[in-house]
Motif scaffolding. Sequence first.
Motif, PDB file in Angstrom:
ATOM      1  N   THR A  25       1.014  -1.315  -0.032  1.00 26.37           N
ATOM      2  CA  THR A  25      -0.195  -0.009   0.188  1.00 26.37           C
ATOM      3  C   THR A  25       0.817   1.365   0.374  1.00 26.37           C
ATOM      4  N   GLN A  26       1.749   1.127   1.061  1.00 20.03           N
ATOM      5  CA  GLN A  26       2.839   2.119   0.775  1.00 20.03           C
ATOM      6  C   GLN A  26       3.824   2.295  -0.581  1.00 20.03           C
ATOM      7  N   VAL A  27       4.164   1.639  -0.517  1.00 16.76           N
ATOM      8  CA  VAL A  27       4.545   1.744  -2.397  1.00 16.76           C
ATOM      9  C   VAL A  27       4.123   2.175  -2.835  1.00 16.76           C
ATOM     10  N   GLN A  28       2.700   1.751  -3.707  1.00 15.94           N
ATOM     11  CA  GLN A  28       1.477   2.311  -4.462  1.00 15.94           C
ATOM     12  C   GLN A  28       1.653   3.942  -4.377  1.00 15.94           C
ATOM     13  N   ALA A  29       1.565   3.546  -3.261  1.00 16.05           N
ATOM     14  CA  ALA A  29       1.595   5.468  -2.898  1.00 16.05           C
ATOM     15  C   ALA A  29       2.408   6.192  -3.291  1.00 16.05           C
ATOM     16  N   VAL A  30       3.705   5.834  -2.911  1.00 17.23           N
ATOM     17  CA  VAL A  30       4.670   6.728  -3.652  1.00 17.23           C
ATOM     18  C   VAL A  30       4.863   6.404  -5.784  1.00 17.23           C
ATOM     19  N   ALA A  31       5.270   6.003  -5.547  1.00 21.50           N
ATOM     20  CA  ALA A  31       4.756   5.158  -6.799  1.00 21.50           C
ATOM     21  C   ALA A  31       4.083   5.690  -7.510  1.00 21.50           C
ATOM     22  N   LEU A  32       2.974   5.871  -7.364  1.00 20.28           N
ATOM     23  CA  LEU A  32       1.571   7.070  -7.839  1.00 20.28           C
ATOM     24  C   LEU A  32       2.229   8.347  -7.539  1.00 20.28           C
ATOM     25  N   ALA A  33       2.531   9.411  -6.819  1.00 16.29           N
ATOM     26  CA  ALA A  33       2.561  10.451  -6.674  1.00 16.29           C
ATOM     27  C   ALA A  33       3.859  11.179  -7.170  1.00 16.29           C
ATOM     28  N   LEU A  34       4.729   9.924  -7.418  1.00 16.10           N
ATOM     29  CA  LEU A  34       6.271  10.293  -8.132  1.00 16.10           C
ATOM     30  C   LEU A  34       5.301   9.819  -9.743  1.00 16.10           C
ATOM     31  N   ILE A  68       7.555  -4.820  -6.466  1.00 15.35           N
ATOM     32  CA  ILE A  68       7.881  -4.067  -7.751  1.00 15.35           C
ATOM     33  C   ILE A  68       6.015  -4.328  -8.591  1.00 15.35           C
ATOM     34  N   ALA A  69       5.555  -5.379  -8.381  1.00 17.76           N
ATOM     35  CA  ALA A  69       4.368  -5.799  -8.880  1.00 17.76           C
ATOM     36  C   ALA A  69       3.464  -4.457  -8.568  1.00 17.76           C
ATOM     37  N   ALA A  70       3.356  -4.066  -7.825  1.00 22.37           N
ATOM     38  CA  ALA A  70       2.060  -2.940  -6.944  1.00 22.37           C
ATOM     39  C   ALA A  70       2.720  -1.441  -7.923  1.00 22.37           C
ATOM     40  N   ALA A  71       3.851  -1.424  -7.476  1.00 25.53           N
ATOM     41  CA  ALA A  71       3.875  -0.886  -8.381  1.00 25.53           C
ATOM     42  C   ALA A  71       4.411   0.315  -9.423  1.00 25.53           C
ATOM     43  N   ARG A  72       3.916  -1.236 -10.201  1.00 25.69           N
ATOM     44  CA  ARG A  72       3.849  -1.289 -11.946  1.00 25.69           C
ATOM     45  C   ARG A  72       2.700  -0.753 -12.201  1.00 25.69           C
ATOM     46  N   VAL A  73       1.987  -1.588 -11.484  1.00 24.50           N
ATOM     47  CA  VAL A  73       0.376  -1.254 -11.894  1.00 24.50           C
ATOM     48  C   VAL A  73      -0.426   0.030 -11.525  1.00 24.50           C
ATOM     49  N   VAL A  74       0.201   1.051 -11.106  1.00 24.80           N
ATOM     50  CA  VAL A  74      -0.227   2.237 -10.226  1.00 24.80           C
ATOM     51  C   VAL A  74       0.498   2.918 -11.791  1.00 24.80           C
ATOM     52  N   CYS A  75       1.818   2.839 -11.975  1.00 21.50           N
ATOM     53  CA  CYS A  75       2.464   3.647 -13.166  1.00 21.50           C
ATOM     54  C   CYS A  75       1.831   3.821 -14.515  1.00 21.50           C
ATOM     55  N   ARG A  76       1.679   5.153 -15.179  1.00 20.79           N
ATOM     56  CA  ARG A  76       1.230   5.544 -16.183  1.00 20.79           C
ATOM     57  C   ARG A  76       2.287   5.261 -16.855  1.00 20.79           C
ATOM     58  N   GLN A  77       3.050   6.400 -17.119  1.00 19.79           N
ATOM     59  CA  GLN A  77       4.294   6.859 -17.467  1.00 19.79           C
ATOM     60  C   GLN A  77       5.918   6.440 -16.975  1.00 19.79           C
ATOM     61  N   GLU A 258       5.568  16.016   1.101  1.00 23.19           N
ATOM     62  CA  GLU A 258       5.209  16.293   2.604  1.00 23.19           C
ATOM     63  C   GLU A 258       3.910  15.655   3.125  1.00 23.19           C
ATOM     64  N   TYR A 259       3.155  14.961   2.182  1.00 17.88           N
ATOM     65  CA  TYR A 259       1.993  14.251   2.399  1.00 17.88           C
ATOM     66  C   TYR A 259       2.096  13.251   2.383  1.00 17.88           C
ATOM     67  N   VAL A 260       2.750  12.809   1.537  1.00 16.93           N
ATOM     68  CA  VAL A 260       3.013  10.898   1.374  1.00 16.93           C
ATOM     69  C   VAL A 260       3.859  10.105   2.027  1.00 16.93           C
ATOM     70  N   ILE A 261       4.981  10.857   1.714  1.00 17.45           N
ATOM     71  CA  ILE A 261       6.700   9.708   2.362  1.00 17.45           C
ATOM     72  C   ILE A 261       6.840  10.249   3.552  1.00 17.45           C
ATOM     73  N   ALA A 262       6.399  11.408   4.125  1.00 17.11           N
ATOM     74  CA  ALA A 262       6.980  12.253   5.470  1.00 17.11           C
ATOM     75  C   ALA A 262       6.679  11.280   6.116  1.00 17.11           C
ATOM     76  N   PRO A 263       5.070  11.182   6.448  1.00 17.22           N
ATOM     77  CA  PRO A 263       3.891  10.139   7.501  1.00 17.22           C
ATOM     78  C   PRO A 263       4.381   9.064   7.865  1.00 17.22           C
ATOM     79  N   MET A 264       5.191   8.906   6.636  1.00 16.74           N
ATOM     80  CA  MET A 264       5.391   7.493   6.806  1.00 16.74           C
ATOM     81  C   MET A 264       7.129   7.297   7.380  1.00 16.74           C
TER      82      MET A 264
END
Length: 336
Positions: A25-34, A68-77, A258-264
């Motif tokens: 869940t954390q990986v997907q949140a960070v990957a999506l934001a990036l 790795i799979a979790a990050a890949r699925v949320v990344c469009r570019q 500020e809002y995605v990575i810092a709270p982790m």
Amino acid sequence: MKAPRITDTSLRDGSHPMRHQFSSTQVQAVALALDEAGVPVIEVTHGDGLAGSSLQYGFSATSEMELIAAARVVCRQARIAVLLIPGIGTLKELEQAQECGAQIVRIATQCTEADISQEHFEFAKKLGMEAVGFLMMAHMRSPELLVQQARIMEAAGADCVYVVDSAGAMLPKDAHERVKALKEALGIEVGFHAHNNLGVAIGNSLAALEAGADQLDGCLRGLGAGAGNAPTELLAAVLDKMSLNPGLNIYKLMDAAEYVIAPMMPYQPLPSRDAITIGYAGVYSTFLLHAQRAGERYGIDPRIILTELGRRQAVAGQEDWILDVALELARGSLPT
């Protein structure tokens, strides 16, 4: 100068301060934001690379293949990168990572051991992956010797070779000289990976850019080993002011930090006394705890132990030197 390609390594180098406890869940949140901020490459693995989850390096909370799979699925570019250190990760894990969605592999060796990476580069190219070489602890060798090692990686199939300041020991002049030497000698791209132990990660990254670096690394909020890495959001802001923004949304990166990575984050990496010592001595951060224990046992300031280890150019696998140095200092065989 041209705008560099940025790789964010929050989900790999940041695994160190996170004690390798990232969840899917954390990986997907960070990957999506990036991804939404326009970061083109996102690195995801255990801090010590593929197969790093172990008693020696620290167990991961979640399988890196799952991450790795979790990050890949949320990344469009954005493309997903993994780190592989020969001797820790194998070709088997690399193939598994590719099947899970990794498109880039960064193959890391000590800056004197590029010859052990040849089969890994060749296999990565067979898998259709982009292959990037990482020359770790690059402050320990001259630009000329780094060129020799980089040529080994280039001949093996590397698309890019990085000068890696693993201990955060370089100053801008050091970064500039090493990147410039590789740019002049190689026919492929050159990258630079900074750590902030001496507080100059951004300065070193800019010096590398001035020397011709094609790729630079960062971590959101600097989340990385030691004093952390060049903060991705800060690097983006500086590049934008230099009219070298490679397509990053600065405000979205600020929000991600500020809002995605810092709270982790369990703590904010910064140039603390210990981190400065690592950069000043030019040794791996993994030496710190051992030096502290030896210092307590023999009544020696661990900073003196680490500085002597740096003078001797100790690298990973030579932790047994720590007790030797502490004993010599305790006996008065070395100046304190």
